[in-house]
Write a protein that holds these residues in place. Structure first.
Motif, PDB file in Angstrom:
ATOM      1  N   VAL A  38      50.150  39.800  32.125  1.00 20.21           N
ATOM      2  CA  VAL A  38      49.362  41.477  31.219  1.00 20.21           C
ATOM      3  C   VAL A  38      48.153  40.936  31.793  1.00 20.21           C
ATOM      4  N   LEU A  39      48.095  42.688  31.990  1.00 24.61           N
ATOM      5  CA  LEU A  39      46.582  43.195  32.070  1.00 24.61           C
ATOM      6  C   LEU A  39      45.358  43.917  30.993  1.00 24.61           C
ATOM      7  N   LEU A  40      44.162  44.132  31.010  1.00 22.61           N
ATOM      8  CA  LEU A  40      43.990  44.716  29.969  1.00 22.61           C
ATOM      9  C   LEU A  40      42.243  45.426  31.129  1.00 22.61           C
ATOM     10  N   ILE A  41      42.719  46.981  30.708  1.00 25.84           N
ATOM     11  CA  ILE A  41      42.520  47.218  32.131  1.00 25.84           C
ATOM     12  C   ILE A  41      41.044  47.476  30.673  1.00 25.84           C
ATOM     13  N   PRO A  42      39.611  47.956  30.426  1.00 23.94           N
ATOM     14  CA  PRO A  42      38.991  48.581  30.544  1.00 23.94           C
ATOM     15  C   PRO A  42      38.458  50.010  31.121  1.00 23.94           C
ATOM     16  N   GLU A  43      37.868  50.866  30.380  1.00 21.94           N
ATOM     17  CA  GLU A  43      37.143  51.698  31.268  1.00 21.94           C
ATOM     18  C   GLU A  43      36.221  51.975  32.023  1.00 21.94           C
ATOM     19  N   GLU A  44      35.758  51.041  31.632  1.00 26.36           N
ATOM     20  CA  GLU A  44      34.372  51.080  32.928  1.00 26.36           C
ATOM     21  C   GLU A  44      34.948  50.283  33.933  1.00 26.36           C
TER      22      GLU A  44
END
Length: 273
Positions: free
Chosen positions: A169-175
C-alpha cells in the motif's frame, strides 16, 4: 517508435544518504520507454500518470552518457509513459533512467550485461542531478526486482534476495520533495542507526530494517509519522520510501491499511516484484 523497454518502481529498505550503502525492493508500478534514433537533438513526449511532463533533463543526461561512453553522435525521439509519481521518493528517476538506457542501447544494437546497463543509468541520473548517492540500490531494485542491497559508492550489488509477492500500500501526500532540496542536510549524523538497519537487512531481516529506516529518516526529515504508526497498528510492515514524502506498507490485508490511510493522502495498492 521502435525499441521498447519496461522498468518498475521500488520502495526503500535502507536509505543510502547517511552511509553510502542502501537497499530497496521492487514494486509493480511501471515505466515504459520507446525510442527512435534521429540525427540530432532530443524530443518526443513524456507522460506521468497520463499528464504531460515537460522536463527532459534526465532524457538528455541519458543520451549524453551513452554518447560519451561509446563515442557516438545521435539524437532521439522518445515516448515515455510512467505510472510512478514524481518527487515522492518512489524511484521514478531510477525507473526512467533504466528504461530509457535499455531502450536506446537496444536501438543502437549495443549489448551489455544487465548490471552495466544499470550503471549507465546511474551515471545519467548523477549528471541530471536527480540523485545524491547515485541511487544504485534503487536502480537495481527497479531493474531486477526483488530485494537489492548495494554499496552505492563502489557500485557493488552486495545481495539480491527473492521476495514473496505481497501486497504493498502506497501513501502519496500532495507534497513534493525534490532531491536537490536536501543537499545541505547532514545525514551523516544518522550513520550509526542506518548502519544497524543495513546490518539487519544483510542478515535477512529486511522488513525490520525498513521500519527502523523509516522511523530514523522520517523523524530527521520532519515528517508526520502517524501513518506509519497506524499501519503498524494494523499489522503491516511500514516505512518511508526514499526522501519521502511517500510512505508504504507491506501487508496481507491491504484494504485495512488503505482505510486508515485515506485521510492522509492518495492511496495506491500494488505488489512487490
Amino acid at each position: 517508435m521502435r525499441c521498447l523497454k519496461m522498468c518498475n518502481s521500488a520502495v526503500t529498505v535502507v536509505n543510502a544518504f547517511a552511509t553510502g550503502k542502501g537497499g530497496a525492493v521492487g514494486i509493480d508500478l511501471r515505466v515504459s520507454a520507446k525510442v527512435k534514433l534521429i540525427d540530432e537533438g532530443v524530443g518526443g513526449e513524456i507522460r506521468v500518470r497520463r499528464e504531460r511532463f515537460e522536463d527532459f533533463s534526465l532524457v538528455k543526461a541519458v543520451v549524453e552518457t551513452i554518447k560519451d561512453k561509446f563515442g557516438l553522435d545521435f539524437g532521439v525521439k522518445v515516448r515515455i509513459d510512467s505510472e510512478i509519481p514524481v518527487g515522492k521518493g518512489l524511484k521514478s528517476s531510477s525507473a526512467v533512467a533504466n528504461a530509457l538506457t535499455g531502450a536506446i542501447l537496444g536501438e543502437l544494437k549495443i549489448e551489455l550485461p544487465d548490471i552495466e546497463v544499470v550503471k549507465l543509468g546511474v551515471e545519467a541520473a548523477k549528471r541530471a542531478g536527480v540523485t545524491l548517492t547515485g541511487a544504485f540500490d534503487d536502480a537495481c531494485a527497479s531493474y531486477f526486482g526483488d530485494l537489492c542491497l548495494t554499496d552505492n559508492r563502489k557500485l557493488e550489488l552486495l545481495k539480491r534476495e527473492e521476495v514473496e509477492k505481497k501486497s504493498v500500500v502506497l501513501l502519496i501526500p500532495e507534497e513534493t520533495v525534490l532531491t536537490s532540496s536536501l543537499k545541505n542536510k547532514n545525514f551523516k549524523v544518522l550513520a550509526p542507526y542506518v548502519e544497524e538497519a543495513f546490518r539487519l537487512a544483510l542478515m535477512g531481516e529486511w522488513e525490520k530494517a525498513l521500519v527502523l529506516n523509516g522511523l530514523v529518516y522520517g523523524s530527521f526529515l520532519g515528517y508526520d509519522l502517524e501513518p506509519v504508526a497506524k499501519a503498524l497498528e494494523a499489522g503491516a510492515i511500514a516505512g518511508l520510501s526514499g526522501k519521502g514524502p511517500a510512505m508504504f506498507a507491506i501487508t496481507e490485508e491491504p484494504e485495512k491499511v488503505a482505510d486508515v490511510w485515506e485521510d492522509h493522502g492518495e492511496v495506491l495498492i500494488t505488489t512487490l516484484r
